[in-house]
Scaffold this motif. Sequence first.
Motif, short mmCIF file in Angstrom:
data_model
loop_
_atom_site.label_atom_id
_atom_site.label_comp_id
_atom_site.label_asym_id
_atom_site.label_seq_id
_atom_site.Cartn_x
_atom_site.Cartn_y
_atom_site.Cartn_z
N ASP A 41 0.86 -1.19 0.00
CA ASP A 41 0.00 0.00 0.00
C ASP A 41 0.90 1.24 0.00
N GLU A 64 -4.47 8.08 0.54
CA GLU A 64 -4.97 7.48 1.77
C GLU A 64 -3.89 7.32 2.84
N GLU A 65 -2.71 6.85 2.45
CA GLU A 65 -1.72 6.48 3.45
C GLU A 65 -0.87 7.65 3.95
N ASP A 80 -6.42 6.04 -3.88
CA ASP A 80 -6.39 4.85 -3.03
C ASP A 80 -5.44 3.86 -3.69
N ILE A 82 -4.38 0.87 -2.88
CA ILE A 82 -5.04 -0.45 -2.95
C ILE A 82 -6.39 -0.30 -2.25
N ASP A 83 -7.46 -0.27 -3.00
CA ASP A 83 -8.78 -0.31 -2.38
C ASP A 83 -9.17 -1.78 -2.32
N THR A 85 -7.67 -3.73 0.66
CA THR A 85 -6.44 -4.27 1.26
C THR A 85 -6.69 -5.61 1.97
CA CA Z 1 -6.55 1.50 0.62
#
Ligand code: CA
Length: 260
Positions: A41, A64-65, A80, A82-83, A85
């Motif tokens: 991610d 996101e991160e 995102d 990885i949507d 996870t």
């Molecule tokens: Ca994500």
Amino acid sequence: MSDIKLLKLIAREAGEIVRRGYHSHKEIHHKGVVDLVTQYDVETERFLLDALSEAFPDHTLVGEESYTGSWDLERAIYIDPIDGTTNFVHGIPHLAVSLGVWEGGEATMAVVYNPILDELYWAERGRGAWLGEEQLRVSEDQTLQNALIATGFPYAKVNRGAEYRWVVDAIAEILPRIQDLRRLGSAACDLSYLARGIFAAFYEINLKPWDVAAGILLVQEAGGRVSNLAGEPYRFGDRGIVTGTPAIHRALLEALPPYI
Ligand code: CA
Ligand code: IPD
Ligand code: CA
């Protein structure tokens, strides 16, 4: 190269990192009791921030991160990496890189790329929603009883608080009235499936801008409706999102309990 071509190319490159990670050992960290993050991610987001800041220097990048600022921006790309996870960690191929470009309060471009199935969904405002070269339309099913509907459960469910109660009440209310309910684990993919005519509707509470920024445009450009739980235009930060074909969106809004 046009902006949309560039966005698709960057999503495909990011997808290669995700695909490599999907088949490799993962370091799993917990952001919350059930909210996971892996090194992939983080690596994918870093790649996206670099590539997008070069390609779209005038946009704020909301990843996101890493992003901590306001969501209310004049020109932004909601990312995102990885949507889905939890699916990524467990080896379920329902996940995507999601990139939503917004300007002046509306979505202008969207890419949702599932690198495991190699499915690239994309849209431009006023120019339709597409899966590769195929134009997408929402389903024409008119009755709630025939509707296959997708949803998701907020991570906050572990507290058995108001969110958990709403999720359970919503299921109790709608399950007998619809064909069936799916919880596949990626809001971006779920919205893409709605645009593609697979799901008749999708709803969820507590989603963040990066979960839905791209999917909203896919649904709108495929002829679907998007609102909050009160039926008003959806804004980032609203408690819930309700989307669907015009007929099923209306029926679902009437059936779902209000959020308290
Ligand atoms: Ca994500
Ligand atoms: C999650 C997925 C899931 C939804 C969660 C999201 P993540 O995103 O979209 O379907 O139910 O609410 O947070 O954490 O996999 O990026
Ligand atoms: Ca997400």
